[in-house]
Write an enzyme that holds these catalytic residues in place. Structure first.
Site, short mmCIF file in Angstrom:
data_model
loop_
_atom_site.label_atom_id
_atom_site.label_comp_id
_atom_site.label_asym_id
_atom_site.label_seq_id
_atom_site.Cartn_x
_atom_site.Cartn_y
_atom_site.Cartn_z
CD GLU A 128 -2.96 -0.99 0.13
OE1 GLU A 128 -2.59 -1.28 -1.03
OE2 GLU A 128 -4.10 -0.63 0.41
CB THR A 181 -4.13 5.37 -4.19
OG1 THR A 181 -4.99 4.32 -4.62
CG2 THR A 181 -4.39 5.64 -2.73
N1 HSE Z 1 -8.00 5.38 2.79
C1 HSE Z 1 -7.28 5.40 1.55
C2 HSE Z 1 -7.59 6.69 0.82
C3 HSE Z 1 -7.70 4.22 0.74
O1 HSE Z 1 -8.73 7.15 0.89
O2 HSE Z 1 -6.68 7.26 0.21
C4 HSE Z 1 -7.06 4.14 -0.59
O3 HSE Z 1 -6.34 2.98 -0.73
#
Ligand code: HSE
Length: 307
Positions: A128, A181
């Site tokens: 991540e 992201t």
């Molecule tokens: N909580 C994270 C975001 C999740 O909103 O950026 C994305 O992987």
């Protein structure tokens, strides 16, 4: 055991009131991941998809998570990982989390469960971090632990599994565009007014209470985001219309799934879920936006062994 195949499901996170801390494991959509023990040490990846994902173990989240894991165990064999991607990257339903968590889960099975679930969350978070530029466990936690989770802390990995009301359903609409992201995190303002922080804390607490009491009116009032959604929604085509149509069609609430572009709506009634989906899809067809959509219950188990 020399091989294993698992289904690693999608997930939605944030649920409007819990940025980076709330996550829900879905039943639909997911990666199928096959892992074979190999004689040579180390990791090898084969990714079966149409998304140009690198098979380089230093550039693929599964390789990064698996390497983080293998640094913590002394073994004289390695693993070949075959990933059949069922979740499009950059879709907001935990594509990278499914690959990294599913891979370390599968390898751990071949290591006779040497590591515990929190170790698996820790290793998956390396994937991540690689893809988004920061550590967060809100996608990987629910798919490893199942159900709905709250990540209280990522430094000492304090994760709470919350109740999942049986009738709760999630409607997902994924406009067919990709939002990285890392880009979606960049638009989030780094400073929050104290009034907004107070309201968000109250909403998060109330949402958690609503899961225990199954008070869906309270849930509806709590799943609200005045902090992140205003900035991120501008990246998502038709967001405001989809939200309006969903709530007018009976959704308890509607917001951005993870970092988008997927949008989630909540419902506690199957008939209402179908009406919401139908009305939103009619609108998107009319405005000629390409999308994928589905309805999912909360998946209480998380990653599943297929064979
Ligand atoms: N909580 C994270 C975001 C999740 O909103 O950026 C994305 O992987």
């Amino acid at each position: 055991m020399d091989r294993i195949k698992v289904f690693s499901p999608g997930s939605i996170t944030n649920l409007s009131c819990g940025y980076d801390v709330l996550g829900v494991c879905l039943e639909n959509r997911g990666d199928e991941i096959e892992v074979h023990k190999s004689i040579s040490k180390g990791i090898e990846i084969e990714s079966i998809d149409n998304y140009n994902i690198s098979n380089n173990i230093d550039e693929n989240v599964a390789g990064i998570a698996a390497q983080a894991m293998l640094k913590n165990i002394d073994i004289d064999f390695g693993f070949k990982i075959i990933i059949n991607k069922g979740i499009k990257p950059g879709s907001g339903i935990g594509s990278s989390a499914a690959s990294s968590a599913g891979t370390v889960y599968a390898i751990n099975q071949l290591l006779n469960s040497h590591f515990d679930n929190l170790d698996l969350v820790r290793f998956s978070m390396e994937g991540e971090n690689f893809v988004s530029g920061s550590y967060h466990a809100d996608n990987v936690a629910p798919i490893i632990l199942g159900g709905i989770t709250l990540v209280r802390s990522i430094s000492d990995l304090d994760i709470i599994k919350l109740p999942s009301p049986k009738s709760l359903e999630v409607i997902i609409i994924r406009p067919n565009i990709e939002i990285k992201t890392s880009d979606s995190r960049r638009v989030v303002k780094k400073k929050v007014k104290i009034e907004k922080m107070v309201q968000q804390s109250a909403n998060l607490g109330a949402f958690i209470s609503s899961l225990y009491s199954e008070d869906f009116d309270l849930m509806s009032r709590s799943v609200v985001d005045e902090i992140v959604e205003p900035d991120r929604s501008m990246l998502i085509p038709e967001f405001e219309s989809i939200k309006k149509i969903s709530t007018e069609s009976g959704a308890l609430s509607c917001g951005i799934s993870g970092s988008g572009p997927s949008i989630f709506a909540l419902s506690n009634n199957s008939e209402t879920s179908k009406i919401i989906l139908n009305n939103v899809c009619s609108h998107l067809d009319k405005v000629k936006i390409d999308y994928d959509s589905f309805i999912s219950k909360v998946n209480p188990k998380g990653i599943k062994i297929l064979d």
